[in-house]
Enzyme design. Structure first.
Site, PDB file in Angstrom:
ATOM      1  N   HIS A  35      82.334  43.063 -13.372  1.00  0.00           N
ATOM      2  CA  HIS A  35      82.295  42.107 -12.263  1.00  0.00           C
ATOM      3  C   HIS A  35      80.835  41.862 -11.863  1.00  0.00           C
ATOM      4  O   HIS A  35      80.066  42.816 -11.735  1.00  0.00           O
ATOM      5  CB  HIS A  35      83.087  42.671 -11.075  1.00  0.00           C
ATOM      6  CG  HIS A  35      83.140  41.738  -9.919  1.00  0.00           C
ATOM      7  ND1 HIS A  35      83.979  40.648  -9.873  1.00  0.00           N
ATOM      8  CD2 HIS A  35      82.419  41.701  -8.763  1.00  0.00           C
ATOM      9  CE1 HIS A  35      83.788  39.998  -8.740  1.00  0.00           C
ATOM     10  NE2 HIS A  35      82.842  40.616  -8.050  1.00  0.00           N
TER      11      HIS A  35
ATOM     12  N   ASN B  11      79.860  38.678 -22.963  1.00  0.00           N
ATOM     13  CA  ASN B  11      80.114  40.131 -22.937  1.00  0.00           C
ATOM     14  C   ASN B  11      80.860  40.572 -24.186  1.00  0.00           C
ATOM     15  O   ASN B  11      80.599  41.645 -24.727  1.00  0.00           O
ATOM     16  CB  ASN B  11      80.891  40.517 -21.673  1.00  0.00           C
ATOM     17  CG  ASN B  11      79.971  40.693 -20.485  1.00  0.00           C
ATOM     18  OD1 ASN B  11      79.219  41.661 -20.427  1.00  0.00           O
ATOM     19  ND2 ASN B  11      80.001  39.752 -19.557  1.00  0.00           N
TER      20      ASN B  11
HETATM   21  C1  GRF Z   1      80.616  37.757 -16.318  1.00  0.00           C
HETATM   22  O1  GRF Z   1      79.715  37.459 -15.295  1.00  0.00           O
HETATM   23  C2  GRF Z   1      81.535  38.868 -15.876  1.00  0.00           C
HETATM   24  O2  GRF Z   1      80.926  39.739 -14.979  1.00  0.00           O
HETATM   25  C3  GRF Z   1      82.635  38.112 -15.187  1.00  0.00           C
HETATM   26  O3  GRF Z   1      82.792  36.918 -15.896  1.00  0.00           O
HETATM   27  C4  GRF Z   1      81.581  36.606 -16.575  1.00  0.00           C
HETATM   28  C5  GRF Z   1      81.967  36.495 -18.012  1.00  0.00           C
HETATM   29  O4  GRF Z   1      80.958  36.009 -18.807  1.00  0.00           O
HETATM   30  N1  GRF Z   1      83.830  38.904 -15.120  1.00  0.00           N
HETATM   31  P1  GRF Z   1      81.153  35.955 -20.392  1.00  0.00           P
HETATM   32  O5  GRF Z   1      82.424  35.138 -20.664  1.00  0.00           O
HETATM   33  O6  GRF Z   1      81.265  37.354 -20.892  1.00  0.00           O
HETATM   34  O7  GRF Z   1      79.932  35.230 -20.889  1.00  0.00           O
END
Ligand code: GRF
Length: 217
Positions: free
Chosen positions: A114, A21
């Site tokens: 989330h 993300n």
């Molecule tokens: C994602 O699924 C987000 O929704 C959750 O943790 C995960 C993080 O993934 N809070 P990344 O570290 O961004 O790949």
């Protein structure tokens, strides 16, 4: 591509792991209205730190396991954030619960993503729980962070279909893909001044947001 330094809407991103993300936000920032001022990880080995460094974004490691208490960790984090004074604190896979005092201090300025259609499945193992319940849809939610775990006002949601052959891995892959579009879109709305929380309600262009049907419609 380097982080755009000209945009004056400044965010700080908190991570604990892979940082996909964060990567989506990094990719979006140059063509958008925000700048990632700093990335903070509570894990020294978080892969997201490598992503940030590759794009010359300053990083700080605040190893939560080295702190004696939640209060101590939250205090150290508060000092860093207050010094930088970002407009928005963006939790992106930050796997640590933040204390009430911390959340109150930054009220209305912390958002989280989330992997479920909240209020369904707060907490962990959301993919497995959706499969166990034989749900037909799953999805992701961006919400304000309040004192209630994964319970703050919902800003945006998007769903994915669950196929009959779905596994936790394929569902995670699908869900992450929508997260990577949704999160930068939401941060952009903040950056353009269109999105805010007023009296505990999420307002987009002065209208109360009802995320139930899709992204913002
Ligand atoms: C994602 O699924 C987000 O929704 C959750 O943790 C995960 C993080 O993934 N809070 P990344 O570290 O961004 O790949």
């Amino acid at each position: 591509m380097a982080n755009k330094a000209t945009s004056n809407y400044r965010i700080i991103v908190l991570i604990s792991g892979n940082g996909t993300n964060l990567q989506a936000l990094i990719n979006d920032a140059p063509k958008s209205g925000f700048t990632i001022d700093l990335v903070i990880s509570n894990k020294a080995d978080a892969y997201g730190l490598k992503r940030a460094k590759k794009h010359q974004i300053p990083c700080k490691i605040l190893e939560s396991q080295l702190f004696n208490s939640q209060e101590d960790f939250d205090h150290a984090l508060t000092v860093i954030l207050d010094e930088k004074n970002p407009q928005l604190i963006v939790l992106a896979g930050f796997m640590r619960i933040l204390g009430k005092k911390f959340v109150r201090h930054f009220h209305g300025r912390i958002v989280n993503i989330h992997p479920s259609l909240l209020p369904k499945y707060p907490g962990i193992n959301t993919y497995q729980r959706a499969l166990d319940a034989e749900d037909r849809t799953h999805g992701a939610t961006v919400h304000f962070v309040t004192e209630e775990l994964d319970g703050g006002p919902i800003i945006a949601q998007q769903s994915v279909e669950i196929s009959p052959y779905e596994t936790t891995e394929t569902l995670a892959e699908k869900t992450l893909k929508i997260e990577h579009a949704l999160y930068p879109e939401v941060v952009n709305l903040f950056a353009s001044g269109r999105l805010k929380m007023t009296d505990g309600k999420v307002m987009l262009d002065k209208e109360i947001v009802s995320p139930k049907k899709g992204r913002f419609d």
